[in-house]
Scaffold this motif. Structure first.
Motif, PDB file in Angstrom:
ATOM      1  N   LYS A  66       6.487   3.819  -7.624  1.00 50.00           N
ATOM      2  CA  LYS A  66       5.781   3.205  -6.503  1.00 50.00           C
ATOM      3  C   LYS A  66       4.526   3.980  -6.128  1.00 50.00           C
ATOM      4  N   ARG A 119      13.865  -0.861   1.137  1.00 53.61           N
ATOM      5  CA  ARG A 119      12.985  -2.009   1.335  1.00 53.61           C
ATOM      6  C   ARG A 119      12.334  -1.815   2.697  1.00 53.61           C
ATOM      7  N   SER A 120      11.039  -2.033   2.775  1.00 54.78           N
ATOM      8  CA  SER A 120      10.287  -1.700   3.988  1.00 54.78           C
ATOM      9  C   SER A 120      10.821  -2.408   5.226  1.00 54.78           C
ATOM     10  N   LYS A 121      11.274  -3.644   5.066  1.00 51.07           N
ATOM     11  CA  LYS A 121      11.777  -4.388   6.224  1.00 51.07           C
ATOM     12  C   LYS A 121      12.988  -3.693   6.833  1.00 51.07           C
ATOM     13  N   SER A 155      13.814  -0.560   6.545  1.00 52.56           N
ATOM     14  CA  SER A 155      13.408   0.731   7.079  1.00 52.56           C
ATOM     15  C   SER A 155      12.740   0.578   8.445  1.00 52.56           C
ATOM     16  N   GLU A 156      11.892  -0.437   8.589  1.00 54.02           N
ATOM     17  CA  GLU A 156      11.149  -0.639   9.839  1.00 54.02           C
ATOM     18  C   GLU A 156      12.029  -1.170  10.967  1.00 54.02           C
ATOM     19  N   LYS A 180      15.903   6.793   4.206  1.00 51.09           N
ATOM     20  CA  LYS A 180      15.156   6.192   5.311  1.00 51.09           C
ATOM     21  C   LYS A 180      15.695   4.818   5.693  1.00 51.09           C
ATOM     22  N   ASP A 216       6.666  -4.962  -0.693  1.00 52.77           N
ATOM     23  CA  ASP A 216       6.879  -3.523  -0.553  1.00 52.77           C
ATOM     24  C   ASP A 216       5.770  -2.693  -1.208  1.00 52.77           C
ATOM     25  N   ARG A 217       5.905  -2.397  -2.468  1.00 51.73           N
ATOM     26  CA  ARG A 217       4.947  -1.512  -3.130  1.00 51.73           C
ATOM     27  C   ARG A 217       4.508  -2.088  -4.480  1.00 51.73           C
TER      28      ARG A 217
END
Length: 380
Positions: free
Chosen positions: A123, A210-212, A214-215, A251, A315-316
């Protein structure tokens, strides 16, 4: 730069001007204060062996929670508290595996070592994702004194993602020293420490974040992977007992959708990934840099990527075309089962060597010692 950052920066500058430097003090931080793990932990442990009089301070989000797992020679301090700012301002050496805040002022007689946490990742990160302006450039670009890399690929990431032009120690990744030339006795001892069955084979399933998830701080759903079927095929093809270790990214709060079975163990609470890699006989991941570490064991690695298009969109993006890399890739459960059934005919040792060569890996097995010798030299 907002007022809070200006105030913290001003405070650090004042502390530098008013307080003497403790030349035996080393401050560590891993994954933004979330864990006692990774390269900083490996360096910390070896430093105590080589130079026990060093004062070791670790920054944690919740130092009370971590206290139970810390050796007596480590002092835990709440990350970015006034006490943490004091410790940073008066220490000789900083060792971090994540980026510094913008207000972290480093004096001319201090040394900052950046180990990062993904030497052989897929990534894109930092400046390679979103180039910083001169106003918001990474502190590491100017303040870092030494970067630690285990490969030519890792070195290139420091040059591009961090815009770092300084010295790089390229004798290996400290956390990976324990993955080189692992003997049976070491594996059995580590299984005992982790309360794992010594007579059982283990598959480690470790998807990246996955960013979702994590956020939002919610559990991340596992991919469309049938772990029960995977176990059945492994036991049938090998004639041995198998269990699955499931580990979420540090994370992410956790993973949802893990099947309930005595053969599937959720080890997400265990912080040090290197220990889990030591005892695992197969690694299945998706886009995690842990696969580049696990290749040192010469054991089978499979990338399960049933959501690649979605990942790239939300994501990346990647540093290279995965389909032209040496990795064994499954994009569906059927692909995964096919690879598992074919494992007796596949040469995992050769595949791992191809992966290490792909990244131009330099893992000597004494990266910890080399880094600690650098620290001790600066302390003296």
């Amino acid at each position: 730069m907002n007022n809070k950052i200006k105030l913290q920066l001003c405070l650090m500058r004042c502390l530098h001007a008013l307080l003497p430097l403790d030349h035996r003090k080393v401050v560590f931080c891993s994954f933004s204060g979330g864990t006692y793990s990774d390269n900083p932990k490996a360096i910390s442990e070896r430093l105590h062996e080589l130079y026990p009089s060093a004062k070791q301070v670790w920054l944690f989000n919740d130092p009370k929670e971590k206290q139970v797992m810390l050796p007596q020679y480590i002092q835990g301090v709440k990350r970015w508290s006034l006490r943490a700012i004091y410790e940073l301002a008066t220490s000789r050496v900083w060792v971090f595996n994540d980026t510094q805040p913008y207000w972290a002022y480093k004096g001319k007689n201090q040394v900052y070592i950046q180990t990062w946490h993904g030497d052989r990742g897929f990534k894109k990160i930092l400046n390679d994702c979103r180039p910083r302006t001169k106003k918001d450039q990474l502190p590491e670009t100017k303040t870092c004194d030494l970067a630690i890399a285990g490969s030519d690929f890792g070195e290139s990431i420091f040059r591009s993602a961090f815009r770092y032009t300084g010295a790089i120690l390229k004798t290996g990744t400290p956390r990976n020293d324990k993955l080189i030339d692992i003997d049976v006795e070491t594996i059995l001892q580590k299984k005992k420490e982790l309360h794992l069955d010594a007579s059982c084979k283990y598959l480690l399933y470790a998807p990246t974040l996955r960013s979702k998830a994590s956020e939002t701080k919610q559990d991340q759903a596992i991919q469309q992977i049938d772990l029960i079927e995977v176990l059945a095929f492994l036991e049938k093809s090998t004639g041995e007992r198998w269990k699955v270790l499931v580990r979420a990214h540090n994370k992410v709060v956790g993973l949802s959708g893990i099947p309930e079975s005595e053969k599937i163990l959720n080890v997400s609470h265990y912080e040090d990934m290197a220990d889990l890699l030591q005892v695992s006989d197969i690694l299945i991941s998706d886009y995690s840099s842990s696969v580049g570490d696990f290749a040192l064991t010469s054991r089978p690695i499979i990338l399960f990527q049933d959501d690649r298009e979605s990942y790239l969109e939300h994501d990346r993006t990647f540093y290279f075309d995965l389909d032209t890399s040496p990795f064994w890739i499954a994009q569906s459960q059927n692909d995964l089962v096919s690879i598992l059934c074919d494992l007796p005919n596949r040469d995992s040792k050769q595949n791992c060597q191809e992966i290490l060569s792909f990244y131009k890996t330099h893992e000597s097995g004494h990266a910890c010692e080399d880094t600690c010798n650098f620290i001790i030299e600066k302390i003296h």
